[in-house]
Design an enzyme around this catalytic site. Sequence first.
Site, PDB file in Angstrom:
ATOM      1  N   TRP A 193      60.268 -17.658  27.758  1.00 61.10           N
ATOM      2  CA  TRP A 193      59.749 -18.505  28.627  1.00 61.10           C
ATOM      3  C   TRP A 193      58.103 -18.868  28.426  1.00 61.10           C
ATOM      4  CZ3 TRP A 193      62.311 -16.205  33.664  1.00 61.10           C
ATOM      5  CH2 TRP A 193      63.726 -16.832  33.587  1.00 61.10           C
ATOM      6  N   PRO A 194      57.972 -20.031  27.726  1.00 63.00           N
ATOM      7  CA  PRO A 194      56.396 -19.879  26.855  1.00 63.00           C
ATOM      8  C   PRO A 194      55.243 -20.004  28.032  1.00 63.00           C
ATOM      9  CG  PRO A 194      57.636 -21.952  26.970  1.00 63.00           C
ATOM     10  CD  PRO A 194      58.792 -21.123  27.512  1.00 63.00           C
ATOM     11  N   CYS A 195      54.898 -19.005  28.864  1.00 56.00           N
ATOM     12  CA  CYS A 195      53.798 -19.189  29.862  1.00 56.00           C
ATOM     13  C   CYS A 195      52.507 -19.347  28.999  1.00 56.00           C
ATOM     14  CB  CYS A 195      53.709 -17.942  30.433  1.00 56.00           C
ATOM     15  SG  CYS A 195      53.745 -16.406  29.649  1.00 56.00           S
ATOM     16  N   HIS A 196      52.415 -18.929  27.426  1.00 60.93           N
ATOM     17  CA  HIS A 196      51.127 -19.244  26.903  1.00 60.93           C
ATOM     18  C   HIS A 196      50.663 -20.717  26.752  1.00 60.93           C
ATOM     19  CE1 HIS A 196      54.627 -19.493  23.795  1.00 60.93           C
ATOM     20  NE2 HIS A 196      53.875 -20.353  23.280  1.00 60.93           N
TER      21      HIS A 196
END
Length: 215
Positions: free
Chosen positions: A183-186
Amino acid sequence: MTGHDDVIAALRGAPAATDRLRERLAREAQREGLVDVLVRSVDSTIGGLLLAATPQGLAYVAFEGEPRDEVLQMLATKIGPRVVQAGASGSPGEGTGGVDATGVLDDATAQIEAYLSGRRREFSLPLDTVLASGFRGLVQRRLPDVGYGQTATYREIATALDKPGAVRAVGTACATNPLPLVWPCHRILRSDGGLGGYRGGLEVKRRLLAMESAA
């Protein structure tokens, strides 16, 4: 001591270097229904990772800077007390239902390595979302909508969820995301274009964004 106690005691006492023994014992524990969470340490280009899986799927990804004892205690408290260390790699085990946790760790390890080497842009893994609840969970599940090489702001995510005033809550959700990378919170930035925070550290966030933008 019961046979079940023998298995757990052996897993806890096995030296970390004996990966084959750990994997065999972990498979035996899964067959007996003794595992709540299976964890594996993985080397990567962004530092050591700790992956945690349940019979339902991948549940947590920890970065190198996170104290391992605290992560393991959190998993034991929030998911289940029977947290077992798996070897560095292994053959598919035999779970007691749902998804095989050893297979999940194998797939997660391979897919993360492929992503970090630029050979994969999306993840395809069974996930256990037990650590993603409430509004934070809504935000976290929304993160894959921001595609590879793209970014969004905390405010844009809040607005998309019909909560335009919840910008700080979105930031907190990203900071507590149990499944970074997957889950690409970056990819979520401050409204002024600043990086904001990142559980893996800002240098890792910069590297991930640079890798994706260069593709």
